[in-house]
Design a protein around this motif. Structure first.
Motif, PDB file in Angstrom:
ATOM      1  N   ALA C  52      -5.616  27.795  41.263  1.00 34.81           N
ATOM      2  CA  ALA C  52      -5.871  29.241  41.313  1.00 34.81           C
ATOM      3  C   ALA C  52      -4.614  30.008  40.897  1.00 34.81           C
ATOM      4  O   ALA C  52      -4.673  30.969  40.124  1.00 34.81           O
ATOM      5  N   ASN C  53      -3.450  29.583  41.377  1.00 42.22           N
ATOM      6  CA  ASN C  53      -2.198  30.237  40.982  1.00 42.22           C
ATOM      7  C   ASN C  53      -1.950  30.118  39.481  1.00 42.22           C
ATOM      8  O   ASN C  53      -1.500  31.070  38.834  1.00 42.22           O
ATOM      9  N   ALA C  54      -2.238  28.941  38.942  1.00 44.27           N
ATOM     10  CA  ALA C  54      -2.011  28.721  37.509  1.00 44.27           C
ATOM     11  C   ALA C  54      -2.911  29.632  36.681  1.00 44.27           C
ATOM     12  O   ALA C  54      -2.481  30.217  35.685  1.00 44.27           O
ATOM     13  N   GLU C  56      -4.409  32.481  37.773  1.00 42.82           N
ATOM     14  CA  GLU C  56      -4.216  33.896  38.094  1.00 42.82           C
ATOM     15  C   GLU C  56      -2.800  34.379  37.718  1.00 42.82           C
ATOM     16  O   GLU C  56      -2.651  35.290  36.911  1.00 42.82           O
ATOM     17  N   HIS C  57      -1.781  33.758  38.323  1.00 46.31           N
ATOM     18  CA  HIS C  57      -0.412  34.252  38.115  1.00 46.31           C
ATOM     19  C   HIS C  57       0.223  33.646  36.870  1.00 46.31           C
ATOM     20  O   HIS C  57       1.005  34.297  36.199  1.00 46.31           O
ATOM     21  N   GLY C  58      -0.077  32.379  36.596  1.00 45.30           N
ATOM     22  CA  GLY C  58       0.532  31.718  35.439  1.00 45.30           C
ATOM     23  C   GLY C  58      -0.098  32.240  34.146  1.00 45.30           C
ATOM     24  O   GLY C  58       0.500  33.022  33.407  1.00 45.30           O
ATOM     25  N   ARG C  83      -0.084  22.211  35.652  1.00 47.52           N
ATOM     26  CA  ARG C  83       0.758  22.948  34.725  1.00 47.52           C
ATOM     27  C   ARG C  83       0.035  24.152  34.156  1.00 47.52           C
ATOM     28  O   ARG C  83      -1.147  24.067  33.836  1.00 47.52           O
ATOM     29  N   ASP C  84       0.755  25.266  34.048  1.00 44.81           N
ATOM     30  CA  ASP C  84       0.186  26.420  33.359  1.00 44.81           C
ATOM     31  C   ASP C  84       1.037  26.747  32.145  1.00 44.81           C
ATOM     32  O   ASP C  84       2.011  26.057  31.843  1.00 44.81           O
ATOM     33  N   HIS C  85       0.663  27.804  31.440  1.00 43.60           N
ATOM     34  CA  HIS C  85       1.375  28.185  30.219  1.00 43.60           C
ATOM     35  C   HIS C  85       1.773  29.655  30.298  1.00 43.60           C
ATOM     36  O   HIS C  85       1.690  30.392  29.329  1.00 43.60           O
ATOM     37  N   GLY C  88       6.289  31.600  34.075  1.00 44.79           N
ATOM     38  CA  GLY C  88       7.054  30.910  35.097  1.00 44.79           C
ATOM     39  C   GLY C  88       7.551  31.879  36.153  1.00 44.79           C
ATOM     40  O   GLY C  88       7.414  33.087  36.004  1.00 44.79           O
ATOM     41  N   PHE C  89       8.116  31.342  37.233  1.00 40.20           N
ATOM     42  CA  PHE C  89       8.630  32.199  38.301  1.00 40.20           C
ATOM     43  C   PHE C  89       9.614  31.391  39.127  1.00 40.20           C
ATOM     44  O   PHE C  89       9.743  30.178  38.957  1.00 40.20           O
ATOM     45  N   ASP C  90      10.306  32.087  39.985  1.00 40.69           N
ATOM     46  CA  ASP C  90      11.301  31.413  40.813  1.00 40.69           C
ATOM     47  C   ASP C  90      10.796  31.386  42.249  1.00 40.69           C
ATOM     48  O   ASP C  90      10.841  32.411  42.938  1.00 40.69           O
ATOM     49  N   THR C  93      12.487  33.004  45.515  1.00 43.74           N
ATOM     50  CA  THR C  93      12.639  34.446  45.754  1.00 43.74           C
ATOM     51  C   THR C  93      11.394  35.081  46.380  1.00 43.74           C
ATOM     52  O   THR C  93      11.319  36.296  46.494  1.00 43.74           O
ATOM     53  N   LEU C  94      10.436  34.253  46.767  1.00 43.37           N
ATOM     54  CA  LEU C  94       9.183  34.820  47.277  1.00 43.37           C
ATOM     55  C   LEU C  94       9.335  35.308  48.719  1.00 43.37           C
ATOM     56  O   LEU C  94      10.086  34.729  49.502  1.00 43.37           O
ATOM     57  N   PRO C  95       8.621  36.348  49.086  1.00 41.39           N
ATOM     58  CA  PRO C  95       8.610  36.773  50.500  1.00 41.39           C
ATOM     59  C   PRO C  95       8.003  35.668  51.368  1.00 41.39           C
ATOM     60  O   PRO C  95       7.109  34.950  50.936  1.00 41.39           O
ATOM     61  N   PRO C 106      -2.195  41.010  52.284  1.00 39.79           N
ATOM     62  CA  PRO C 106      -3.468  40.448  51.840  1.00 39.79           C
ATOM     63  C   PRO C 106      -3.309  39.197  50.977  1.00 39.79           C
ATOM     64  O   PRO C 106      -4.298  38.537  50.668  1.00 39.79           O
ATOM     65  N   ALA C 107      -2.112  38.848  50.575  1.00 38.20           N
ATOM     66  CA  ALA C 107      -1.915  37.676  49.714  1.00 38.20           C
ATOM     67  C   ALA C 107      -0.573  37.043  50.043  1.00 38.20           C
ATOM     68  O   ALA C 107       0.119  37.471  50.958  1.00 38.20           O
ATOM     69  N   GLY C 108      -0.236  35.982  49.317  1.00 41.84           N
ATOM     70  CA  GLY C 108       1.078  35.375  49.461  1.00 41.84           C
ATOM     71  C   GLY C 108       1.108  34.131  50.333  1.00 41.84           C
ATOM     72  O   GLY C 108       2.180  33.679  50.743  1.00 41.84           O
ATOM     73  N   ARG C 109      -0.063  33.523  50.589  1.00 40.46           N
ATOM     74  CA  ARG C 109      -0.091  32.343  51.463  1.00 40.46           C
ATOM     75  C   ARG C 109      -0.420  31.035  50.737  1.00 40.46           C
ATOM     76  O   ARG C 109      -0.528  29.985  51.360  1.00 40.46           O
ATOM     77  N   GLY C 110      -0.607  31.109  49.423  1.00 44.75           N
ATOM     78  CA  GLY C 110      -1.065  29.923  48.689  1.00 44.75           C
ATOM     79  C   GLY C 110      -0.041  28.789  48.694  1.00 44.75           C
ATOM     80  O   GLY C 110      -0.382  27.631  48.942  1.00 44.75           O
ATOM     81  N   ILE C 111       1.211  29.140  48.431  1.00 46.11           N
ATOM     82  CA  ILE C 111       2.236  28.092  48.378  1.00 46.11           C
ATOM     83  C   ILE C 111       2.488  27.533  49.785  1.00 46.11           C
ATOM     84  O   ILE C 111       2.721  26.339  49.956  1.00 46.11           O
ATOM     85  N   LEU C 112       2.387  28.401  50.790  1.00 41.37           N
ATOM     86  CA  LEU C 112       2.456  27.918  52.175  1.00 41.37           C
ATOM     87  C   LEU C 112       1.360  26.867  52.442  1.00 41.37           C
ATOM     88  O   LEU C 112       1.621  25.815  53.039  1.00 41.37           O
TER      89      LEU C 112
END
Ligand SMILES: Nc1ncnc2c1ncn2[C@@H]1O[C@H](COP(=O)(O)OP(=O)(O)O)[C@@H](O)[C@H]1O
Ligand SMILES: Nc1ncnc2c1ncn2[C@@H]1O[C@H](COP(=O)(O)OP(=O)(O)O)[C@@H](O)[C@H]1O
Lengths: 114, 159, 159, 114
Positions: C52-54, C56-58, C83-85, C88-90, C93-95, C106-112
């Motif tokens: 989903a991150n790849a 949406e955000h990638g 892998r996405d195309h 990229g991001f670091d 630095t995420l909250p 409302p978001a920000g829990r996927g990597i957790l």
């Protein structure tokens, strides 16, 4: 387990009740082994109950043909029981409907060996 | 990296154990695009046969060689291509499994299955080696989208 | 074309509709290699989040860009790379989604999720662009094969 | 359909019985729409019965949080009922167990609005 096979004897006829898929690899090998075991024990009157078989790929159909031939060559007979609509379709497509002896109920299949 | 938006690709190593992964993915694709149970069943079977051939006859179980499967979800049809990395073959020279002399052969019915279950089956030699078989199965006619042209691409996947 | 014998790769276009194909394939892989229901469930969830991150955000839903998923069935662990195309991001630095000030975000829990459900999660920038996340989940200890060394590779896939 | 939502009213409390998955895309959108519809109708005492929800991805958890906040901002309350073990795990991992009011049975949940 792709395929389950239960063996049952009625007099000198052996019935293999098969459930699952007969496909390349595992399923086909299990079928081959089960029939070999019977033939090795001198039991060459065989009914395959395919009522629980949901899927037969071309390798599985080939295996049915092979077991049919092997049993015949050993002086016996291998017959089919309880074909689902899909398996009948497959035997029709491959023109094997008339090659096999096919039965709809066990009693008639058993009597055909008399 | 470039891929049309209606394409899904799967690559497996040449192991029979992986065929079930391909057929399950096939089931999910056909369900997603609204094939009925019966059509989905036969598409599954055709895909199984083509992948089994690629593993067995094409790549000869060489673990270094892959089978590459591609699903293209068209508005009118689902197209599936299966590519191997073997020596290739000429399908026009194969014995006919329906010839009375061949009926008791233990093998040789896979391509017959594929041609029976799919609306189209075409073999080609891939320019970089191996065979590629392209199979297509028509979809049931799609309801015409009321929201006009723009919605069609989504429909191709969703319906 | 070259691929180790214990690898399965799936490539999808950047559509959320395709995520279910990836998770179903994931379920089949984890079942094939003998993960218990519970582990399989969480691996499924981690894979969903990463894909989903790849998308949406990638790839930002760009239909021309693919998400490439690779399952490597090791003797000790299942490894999944996504892998996405995108740009990229670091990740450093995420909250922190567990910071009391962020709990109502409302978001920000996927990597957790991913870090919780997998034994290992590592982000890298791919040399040719985009992000690649590598996740690993340990397998239950394998019974030692009686037939010696030769049987191990097969075991890696089958058990 | 990923998620099914049935609406039920007990006095001025609305219960949304949810079955299926709350995930990015469809499921989350359905949840948002169902709660919006209630708030638009002035019904801001809401119980989400999650007993039939088998799967909530991070987007789904985010959606639960958003609906909680929106309902609160409209002067109402959104409470959770019947969490499965897996969903409790997810709320624990995300430290949201103490953010939501959570009930094990409907009667108690209903009474909490009095
Ligand atoms: N991908 C392939 N690469 C090379 N040869 C193939 C391939 N697919 C099929 N063949 C050849 O065509 C023959 C017939 O295939 P098929 O009809 O599937 O039956 P079977 O696989 O049982 O032999 C195979 O025996 C093989 O010689
Ligand atoms: N593949 C990716 N490419 C670019 N940015 C990403 C990627 N994955 C995650 N991110 C960034 O990390 C942030 C946190 O991601 P995540 O924890 O999954 O939560 P969410 O997706 O809900 O924002 C995202 O908002 C995004 O900014």
């Amino acid at each position: 387990m792709q395929l389950e096979i239960r063996e049952r004897a009625v007099g000198d006829v052996s019935i293999l009740e098969m459930t699952g898929k007969i496909t390349i690899g595992e399923g086909s090998v299990q079928l081959r082994d089960a029939v070999s075991k019977l033939l090795d024990a001198g039991r060459n009157r065989i009914i395959l109950n395919l009522g629980g078989v949901t899927y037969v790929d071309s390798s599985g159909i080939g295996e049915l043909v092979s077991r049919f031939t092997t049993t015949k060559n050993s002086g016996g007979k291998l017959k089919l029981l309880n074909l689902t609509k899909k398996i009948k379709d497959l035997l029709m497509i491959t023109k094997l409907l008339t090659v096999f002896e096919i039965y709809e109920d066990e009693q008639t299949a058993l009597e055909s060996f008399q | 990296m470039m891929l049309a938006e209606n394409v899904v690709e799967l690559t497996i190593a040449s192991q029979l154990e992986f065929i079930d992964l391909v057929t399950t993915l096939t089931d999910n694709v056909t369900r997603m695009i609204g094939f009925d149970e019966e059509s989905a069943y036969w598409v599954n079977m055709a895909v199984r046969e083509s992948v089994a051939n690629a593993v067995e006859h094409g790549n000869k179980y060489d673990p270094q060689k892959t089978v590459d499967i591609r699903f293209t979800i068209g508005v009118d049809a689902l197209r599936v291509t299966v590519r191997d990395h073997g020596e290739g073959f000429d399908p026009s020279t194969l014995p006919d499994p329906l010839d009375p002399n061949n009926l008791l052969n233990p093998a040789g019915r896979g391509i017959l299955y594929m041609r029976t279950f799919m609306d189209q089956v075409e073999y080609e030699r891939h320019p970089e080696g191996g065979m590629i078989v392209t199979m297509a199965k028509r979809r049931a006619p799609q309801p015409i989208s009321e929201s006009g042209e723009g919605a069609h691409k989504q429909d191709a996947v969703r319906n």
